[in-house]
Structure formats: C-alpha cells, structure tokens
Design a protein around this motif. Structure first.
Motif, PDB file in Angstrom:
ATOM      1  N   SER A   1       0.816  -1.225   0.000  1.00 33.23           N
ATOM      2  CA  SER A   1       0.000   0.000   0.000  1.00 33.23           C
ATOM      3  C   SER A   1       0.846   1.271   0.000  1.00 33.23           C
ATOM      4  O   SER A   1       0.344   2.343  -0.327  1.00 33.23           O
ATOM      5  CB  SER A   1      -0.919   0.015   1.229  1.00 33.23           C
ATOM      6  OG  SER A   1      -0.147   0.067   2.424  1.00 33.23           O
TER       7      SER A   1
ATOM      8  N   SER B   1       1.716   2.909   2.406  1.00 32.69           N
ATOM      9  CA  SER B   1       1.141   3.822   3.394  1.00 32.69           C
ATOM     10  C   SER B   1       1.853   3.641   4.733  1.00 32.69           C
ATOM     11  O   SER B   1       1.981   2.519   5.223  1.00 32.69           O
ATOM     12  CB  SER B   1      -0.360   3.534   3.558  1.00 32.69           C
ATOM     13  OG  SER B   1      -0.883   4.184   4.692  1.00 32.69           O
TER      14      SER B   1
ATOM     15  N   THR C   1       1.351   3.009 -17.777  1.00 40.68           N
ATOM     16  CA  THR C   1       1.803   4.340 -18.188  1.00 40.68           C
ATOM     17  C   THR C   1       1.921   4.439 -19.713  1.00 40.68           C
ATOM     18  O   THR C   1       2.123   5.532 -20.250  1.00 40.68           O
ATOM     19  CB  THR C   1       3.167   4.660 -17.559  1.00 40.68           C
ATOM     20  OG1 THR C   1       4.100   3.625 -17.902  1.00 40.68           O
ATOM     21  CG2 THR C   1       3.059   4.768 -16.047  1.00 40.68           C
TER      22      THR C   1
ATOM     23  N   THR D   1      -2.974   1.108  -4.908  1.00 37.31           N
ATOM     24  CA  THR D   1      -1.774   1.911  -4.646  1.00 37.31           C
ATOM     25  C   THR D   1      -1.437   2.790  -5.841  1.00 37.31           C
ATOM     26  O   THR D   1      -1.134   3.981  -5.704  1.00 37.31           O
ATOM     27  CB  THR D   1      -0.574   0.995  -4.328  1.00 37.31           C
ATOM     28  OG1 THR D   1      -0.907   0.154  -3.217  1.00 37.31           O
ATOM     29  CG2 THR D   1       0.662   1.811  -3.985  1.00 37.31           C
ATOM     30  N   THR D   2      -1.485   2.206  -7.032  1.00 33.89           N
ATOM     31  CA  THR D   2      -1.175   2.941  -8.259  1.00 33.89           C
ATOM     32  C   THR D   2      -2.135   4.117  -8.476  1.00 33.89           C
ATOM     33  O   THR D   2      -1.732   5.188  -8.937  1.00 33.89           O
ATOM     34  CB  THR D   2      -1.228   1.999  -9.478  1.00 33.89           C
ATOM     35  OG1 THR D   2      -0.251   0.967  -9.316  1.00 33.89           O
ATOM     36  CG2 THR D   2      -0.964   2.742 -10.781  1.00 33.89           C
ATOM     37  N   LEU D   3      -3.390   3.929  -8.131  1.00 34.24           N
ATOM     38  CA  LEU D   3      -4.392   4.991  -8.282  1.00 34.24           C
ATOM     39  C   LEU D   3      -4.311   6.029  -7.167  1.00 34.24           C
ATOM     40  O   LEU D   3      -5.069   7.013  -7.174  1.00 34.24           O
ATOM     41  CB  LEU D   3      -5.795   4.375  -8.321  1.00 34.24           C
ATOM     42  CG  LEU D   3      -6.089   3.454  -9.516  1.00 34.24           C
ATOM     43  CD1 LEU D   3      -7.483   2.833  -9.384  1.00 34.24           C
ATOM     44  CD2 LEU D   3      -5.974   4.222 -10.837  1.00 34.24           C
ATOM     45  N   GLY D   4      -3.416   5.791  -6.192  1.00 32.88           N
ATOM     46  CA  GLY D   4      -3.224   6.758  -5.109  1.00 32.88           C
ATOM     47  C   GLY D   4      -4.327   6.757  -4.071  1.00 32.88           C
ATOM     48  O   GLY D   4      -4.448   7.711  -3.293  1.00 32.88           O
ATOM     49  N   LEU D   5      -5.103   5.685  -3.999  1.00 32.53           N
ATOM     50  CA  LEU D   5      -6.254   5.661  -3.092  1.00 32.53           C
ATOM     51  C   LEU D   5      -5.834   5.619  -1.625  1.00 32.53           C
ATOM     52  O   LEU D   5      -6.487   6.230  -0.772  1.00 32.53           O
ATOM     53  CB  LEU D   5      -7.148   4.464  -3.411  1.00 32.53           C
ATOM     54  CG  LEU D   5      -7.757   4.459  -4.822  1.00 32.53           C
ATOM     55  CD1 LEU D   5      -8.632   3.237  -5.033  1.00 32.53           C
ATOM     56  CD2 LEU D   5      -8.573   5.738  -5.054  1.00 32.53           C
TER      57      LEU D   5
ATOM     58  N   GLU E   1      -3.141   6.937  -0.465  1.00 35.50           N
ATOM     59  CA  GLU E   1      -2.473   8.211  -0.200  1.00 35.50           C
ATOM     60  C   GLU E   1      -3.461   9.373  -0.145  1.00 35.50           C
ATOM     61  O   GLU E   1      -3.359  10.264   0.710  1.00 35.50           O
ATOM     62  CB  GLU E   1      -1.420   8.483  -1.270  1.00 35.50           C
ATOM     63  CG  GLU E   1      -0.612   9.749  -1.048  1.00 35.50           C
ATOM     64  CD  GLU E   1       0.427   9.956  -2.136  1.00 35.50           C
ATOM     65  OE1 GLU E   1       1.091  11.006  -2.110  1.00 35.50           O
ATOM     66  OE2 GLU E   1       0.570   9.077  -3.023  1.00 35.50           O
ATOM     67  N   ASP E   2      -4.452   9.376  -1.042  1.00 37.23           N
ATOM     68  CA  ASP E   2      -5.375  10.509  -1.161  1.00 37.23           C
ATOM     69  C   ASP E   2      -6.549  10.445  -0.185  1.00 37.23           C
ATOM     70  O   ASP E   2      -7.202  11.464   0.070  1.00 37.23           O
ATOM     71  CB  ASP E   2      -5.922  10.586  -2.589  1.00 37.23           C
ATOM     72  CG  ASP E   2      -4.827  10.858  -3.614  1.00 37.23           C
ATOM     73  OD1 ASP E   2      -3.763  11.357  -3.200  1.00 37.23           O
ATOM     74  OD2 ASP E   2      -5.027  10.547  -4.807  1.00 37.23           O
ATOM     75  N   TYR E   3      -6.841   9.264   0.318  1.00 39.01           N
ATOM     76  CA  TYR E   3      -7.978   9.102   1.224  1.00 39.01           C
ATOM     77  C   TYR E   3      -7.506   8.437   2.519  1.00 39.01           C
ATOM     78  O   TYR E   3      -6.338   8.064   2.646  1.00 39.01           O
ATOM     79  CB  TYR E   3      -9.060   8.246   0.561  1.00 39.01           C
ATOM     80  CG  TYR E   3      -9.578   8.834  -0.738  1.00 39.01           C
ATOM     81  CD1 TYR E   3     -10.582   9.797  -0.736  1.00 39.01           C
ATOM     82  CD2 TYR E   3      -9.039   8.436  -1.962  1.00 39.01           C
ATOM     83  CE1 TYR E   3     -11.053  10.340  -1.928  1.00 39.01           C
ATOM     84  CE2 TYR E   3      -9.499   8.972  -3.154  1.00 39.01           C
ATOM     85  CZ  TYR E   3     -10.502   9.927  -3.136  1.00 39.01           C
ATOM     86  OH  TYR E   3     -10.962  10.472  -4.314  1.00 39.01           O
TER      87      TYR E   3
ATOM     88  N   PRO F   1      -6.325   5.922   4.766  1.00 40.70           N
ATOM     89  CA  PRO F   1      -5.775   4.612   4.385  1.00 40.70           C
ATOM     90  C   PRO F   1      -6.504   3.437   5.044  1.00 40.70           C
ATOM     91  O   PRO F   1      -6.617   2.371   4.440  1.00 40.70           O
ATOM     92  CB  PRO F   1      -4.314   4.692   4.842  1.00 40.70           C
ATOM     93  CG  PRO F   1      -4.274   5.779   5.855  1.00 40.70           C
ATOM     94  CD  PRO F   1      -5.329   6.761   5.436  1.00 40.70           C
TER      95      PRO F   1
END
Length: 325
Positions: free
Chosen positions: A29, A31, A98, A288-292, A294-296, A298
C-alpha cells in the motif's frame, strides 16, 4: 473417533488467505499508517496452505477411483481460475499502464507474461509494461507452481510410501528431514527462492500427509500434540534453527481444522479462498497505483480494498470456478 469429513478447513483457508492479504496490504500500500500490517505472518500462512494441501490432496488421491480422475480433479480446481487471473491482469491492467493502449499491446512483454505465467513459470516474466512500475504483477502466484508440483508428486509418494507400506511413516519422516536439509542449505547461502520450491517445501506438505495416514492416532492425542507443538515452535524460533517447526506447524494447523466444531459449516455458501488468494495482490497494487491509500483515509481504503477482494473472490467462485468442478 472423529469423522474425517467434519472439519474446519473452509474456515482455516479463509483465515490463512486473510493473513496473507493483510500482510501484503501493509507491504504494497506504500502507506505509513498501514505499514504495521507488514508484521502479519505471511510466510507461516503460506506454509499453512501447504500443510492443508498435504492432508487434503493425500486424501483426494487416496479416494480417487483412478489416476486420471485424480489429475482431472486437481487440474479443474487450480488451472481455470489461475489462467483467468493471468489473462485478466494482462488485459485489464492496461488501464493503469503508463503506456498507451497501442504501445502496451504492441509490447512483446505482454505476450511473454501471458506465455510464461500460463505455464506457471511466473519468475520468467513477472511484470507487464508500464504497470506498477514494472514490478511483479501478482507476487502471490509463485505458490501455485509449488502446489502443482506437489500434486504430481503425490502419486509417486503413494506408490513408494502408500498405506500398505509398513515403512511408510519412517520413509516420509526421512524425506521430511532431507527436505529440511535442502531448505536450510539454500536459505543459508541466500538462495531463498530456490529453497522455497519443491523439494524444500515438501517439509510442509509431508506433515499433512503423515497426519492423514495416522489420522486416528492424531485425533486421539491431538491435545497433547498441540501443546508439544507450541513449545517446540518457540524453541525453534529461539534457536533460529528450522528443524521441527514445519512438522509442529502442521500439528497446530490440523488441530485447528479438527477442533471448534461450531466452525464446521463455514463453507456452506461456497469456497471463496482461492479467488481471494489469486486476485488480492494485483487489486492492492491497483489501489496503490491509483493513489487511493495516499489521497484518502488509508484505513477506510484498506476496508474498501478488502471488500473488493472478497467480492471478486465470491464472484470468481459462483460465476466461474465451480463450473469446472
């Protein structure tokens, strides 16, 4: 004497799969808040799966009407869902690559991934172009290669050390220690990936087989064996020597499988473990790649991720896996 068919294997496998999921969640993750989950004993859970297989596959072969019937059952249980996750990852993960779709599907690595992973040789092509930073797509699949190898070992082990062989227990115990020598040697020289293949992992499958062959005696003395196993595992951990702990973990695992009768019907709605196990790794990496994480929150995302993994596992069973059984 306890009926061998009344057990908690369905609960046990879900528990082991959940331990693996939690450990990978902490690792993958990225995180800081979830890093504590890395302490989940993934390795013990994986070896627990091998022990359960040692018992159940020995029983499966013993009760099969023929070698052909046995092989068909084993292939139908493992291969269809395995190929499904390989092909779905190759196709759907293009969405998080990517690279553009054109660049992605024209990249030879995609087809190398499909080819080698379809043959269970994940280490030959573990990544997809532009996906997860070109890191392993599904690090959980290495165990399936070991599992399949064991499936093909069982008929030979039965031929040499089957129920009618009076030296059966002694022979299997000798194989157990030879396997441990192999395991310890390659780990000592830093070749851990080699150590954890067959024959090294036979040290976990063999205890399951031994308990199957001596099931009545195991049930009769299971409480005493459980206490001995707990003490022995702690001694092995304290000394740092892997000598008796695989066999003792086998006793602990099978003790749980044949205790706590209220868990006997845990799997009445289906066997979701395999789907959860083979899909959880790429799902966590996608989050993890979508930043979920990190952005929300955890912890909230960890719960959402777990629910997604469970939903995929349930769907895999009901809409795909059970059609082949």
């Amino acid at each position: 004497m306890q009926d061998i068919t009344k057990n908690n294997f369905d609960f046990l496998r879900v528990l082991l799969a959940f331990i693996v999921f939690v450990g990978h969640l902490g690792t993958l993750s990225a995180s800081k808040e979830l890093k504590i989950l890395e302490n989940s004993p993934i390795e013990i859970a994986v070896f627990g799966f091998f022990i359960v297989s040692g018992f159940l596959i020995a029983r499966s072969y013993d009760r099969s009407s023929s070698l052909k019937s046995y092989i068909k059952k084993r292939i139908n249980r493992i291969v269809p869902a395995y190929l499904l996750v390989v092909f779905l990852c190759a196709i759907l993960l293009s969405l998080v690559s990517t690279l553009s779709f054109r660049e992605y599907f024209s990249n030879t690595q995609v087809y190398k991934y499909l080819f080698w992973n379809s043959l269970f040789l994940n280490f030959k092509a573990p990544w997809l172009p532009g996906v997860f930073g070109n890191q392993a797509v599904n690090g959980a699949l290495w165990t399936l290669k070991v599992e399949m190898s064991y499936y093909f070992c069982v008929p030979l082990l039965f031929l040499l050390f089957g129920k009618n062989n009076k030296y059966r227990n002694t022979s299997l115990i000798i194989i157990y220690f030879l396997s441990l020598i192999y395991l310890n040697y390659f780990e000592s020289i830093g070749k851990v990936s080699i150590a954890k293949q067959i024959p090294g992992t036979l040290s976990y499958f063999i205890p399951g087989m031994l308990i199957y062959f001596n099931f009545d005696q195991f049930i009769k003395h299971k409480n005493l064996l459980f206490i001995i196993a707990i003490i022995t595992v702690w001694i092995d951990l304290f000394t740092g020597i892997i000598l008796f702990s695989p066999a003792m973990i086998g006793i602990i695992t099978l003790y749980i499988a044949y205790s706590f009768k209220f868990l006997n019907n845990f799997g009445k709605y289906g066997d979701f473990t395999y789907g959860i196990y083979i899909f959880h790794f790429p799902i966590i990496r996608t989050f993890t790649t979508l930043g979920l994480f990190e952005d929300y929150n955890p912890f909230l995302m960890a719960i959402v991720c777990m629910l997604v993994v469970i939903a995929v596992g349930v769907s895999s069973w009901h809409f795909y896996e059970k059609r082949f059984l």
